[in-house]
Motif scaffolding. Structure first.
Motif, short mmCIF file in Angstrom:
data_model
loop_
_atom_site.label_atom_id
_atom_site.label_comp_id
_atom_site.label_asym_id
_atom_site.label_seq_id
_atom_site.Cartn_x
_atom_site.Cartn_y
_atom_site.Cartn_z
N GLY A 65 0.80 -1.22 0.00
CA GLY A 65 0.00 0.00 0.00
C GLY A 65 0.83 1.26 0.00
O GLY A 65 2.07 1.24 -0.02
N ARG A 66 0.15 2.39 0.06
CA ARG A 66 0.80 3.70 0.00
C ARG A 66 1.71 3.96 1.21
O ARG A 66 2.78 4.53 1.06
CB ARG A 66 -0.24 4.81 -0.11
N LEU A 67 1.29 3.56 2.39
CA LEU A 67 2.14 3.77 3.55
C LEU A 67 3.43 2.96 3.42
O LEU A 67 4.51 3.47 3.72
CB LEU A 67 1.42 3.40 4.85
N ASP A 68 3.33 1.73 2.94
CA ASP A 68 4.52 0.92 2.72
C ASP A 68 5.45 1.63 1.74
O ASP A 68 6.67 1.69 1.94
CB ASP A 68 4.15 -0.46 2.15
N ALA A 69 4.87 2.18 0.68
CA ALA A 69 5.66 2.88 -0.33
C ALA A 69 6.35 4.10 0.26
O ALA A 69 7.53 4.35 -0.01
CB ALA A 69 4.78 3.30 -1.50
N VAL A 70 5.65 4.85 1.08
CA VAL A 70 6.24 6.03 1.71
C VAL A 70 7.44 5.63 2.57
O VAL A 70 8.49 6.29 2.53
CB VAL A 70 5.19 6.79 2.56
N LEU A 71 7.30 4.56 3.31
CA LEU A 71 8.41 4.10 4.14
C LEU A 71 9.62 3.74 3.29
O LEU A 71 10.76 4.05 3.63
CB LEU A 71 7.97 2.89 4.98
N ILE A 72 9.37 3.09 2.16
CA ILE A 72 10.44 2.69 1.24
C ILE A 72 11.09 3.90 0.61
O ILE A 72 12.32 4.06 0.64
CB ILE A 72 9.89 1.73 0.17
N PHE A 73 10.29 4.78 0.02
CA PHE A 73 10.85 5.94 -0.69
C PHE A 73 11.59 6.88 0.26
O PHE A 73 12.64 7.42 -0.08
CB PHE A 73 9.76 6.70 -1.46
N GLU A 74 11.06 7.07 1.46
CA GLU A 74 11.74 7.92 2.44
C GLU A 74 13.09 7.32 2.81
O GLU A 74 14.10 8.02 2.86
CB GLU A 74 10.87 8.08 3.68
N ALA A 75 13.12 6.02 3.05
CA ALA A 75 14.37 5.37 3.42
C ALA A 75 15.39 5.45 2.29
O ALA A 75 16.57 5.75 2.53
CB ALA A 75 14.10 3.90 3.79
N LEU A 76 14.95 5.22 1.06
CA LEU A 76 15.87 5.30 -0.08
C LEU A 76 16.36 6.73 -0.30
O LEU A 76 17.52 6.94 -0.66
CB LEU A 76 15.21 4.75 -1.33
N ALA A 77 15.50 7.69 -0.09
CA ALA A 77 15.88 9.10 -0.29
C ALA A 77 16.96 9.53 0.69
O ALA A 77 17.74 10.43 0.38
CB ALA A 77 14.66 10.01 -0.17
N HIS A 78 17.03 8.90 1.84
CA HIS A 78 18.13 9.20 2.77
C HIS A 78 19.47 8.84 2.15
O HIS A 78 20.47 9.48 2.43
CB HIS A 78 17.94 8.46 4.09
N GLY A 79 19.48 7.83 1.30
CA GLY A 79 20.71 7.42 0.63
C GLY A 79 20.96 8.18 -0.65
O GLY A 79 22.09 8.57 -0.95
N CYS A 80 19.90 8.42 -1.43
CA CYS A 80 20.02 9.14 -2.70
C CYS A 80 18.63 9.61 -3.13
O CYS A 80 17.83 8.80 -3.62
CB CYS A 80 20.64 8.25 -3.78
N PRO A 81 18.34 10.88 -2.96
CA PRO A 81 17.02 11.39 -3.33
C PRO A 81 16.67 11.14 -4.80
O PRO A 81 15.52 10.86 -5.13
CB PRO A 81 17.11 12.89 -3.04
N SER A 82 17.65 11.22 -5.68
CA SER A 82 17.37 11.02 -7.11
C SER A 82 16.90 9.60 -7.39
O SER A 82 15.93 9.40 -8.14
CB SER A 82 18.62 11.30 -7.94
N ILE A 83 17.56 8.62 -6.82
CA ILE A 83 17.18 7.23 -7.04
C ILE A 83 15.85 6.93 -6.36
O ILE A 83 14.99 6.24 -6.91
CB ILE A 83 18.28 6.27 -6.57
N GLY A 84 15.63 7.48 -5.17
CA GLY A 84 14.34 7.32 -4.51
C GLY A 84 13.21 7.89 -5.34
O GLY A 84 12.15 7.29 -5.48
N SER A 85 13.45 9.05 -5.95
CA SER A 85 12.43 9.67 -6.81
C SER A 85 12.18 8.84 -8.05
O SER A 85 11.03 8.64 -8.46
CB SER A 85 12.88 11.08 -7.23
#
Length: 139
Positions: A65-85
């Protein structure tokens, strides 16, 4: 109202944080400075189940779901916002095909998108509006 995460959500978040710390953060600045798109790293999202977050399991997606996605994208953005986006856009495209595509389209595109055999994105620009989707005008 309970705002705590489930054990599964915590595990997903920790996995994404670990991936970001190990695989994205060490190279993120270099990738941005050189304009490099790390396709090998991006393709590794498939086996992790991160390339079909909103996609149904019958075509290879994770069905999250969307909350799961937010957790994933936020975590990835800590490493690289471009790749998370990028991953959020790839998943948005997959979700749209899953929800609005025909069965034939779903079977043709989604398994390859979920495995990262093919990458999805979109382009959005027009003179006078740039990337402001609400201001786009067509003829």
């Amino acid at each position: 109202m309970d705002f705590s995460l489930s054990e599964e959500q915590i595990a997903i978040q920790e996995m994404a944080r670990g991936f970001a710390a190990d695989n994205l953060a060490p190279k993120a600045i270099e990738w941005d400075e050189t304009g490099h798109f790390p396709i090998d790293v991006v393709r590794s999202f498939g086996p992790l189940g991160l390339a079909g977050i909103y996609v149904s399991e019958d075509v290879g997606g994770s069905g999250l779901g969307r909350l799961d996605a937010v957790l994933i994208f936020e975590a990835l953005a800590h490493g690289c916002p471009s790749i998370g986006s990028f991953l959020s856009i790839h998943n948005m495209v997959g979700g749209m095909i899953d929800k609005f595509g025909t069965q034939e389209q779903r079977q043709k595109w989604l398994p390859k998108m979920c495995s990262m055999e093919i990458l999805a994105s979109y382009c959005l620009t027009e003179p006078g509006s740039g990337s402001d989707a609400a201001a786009l005008k067509t003829k």
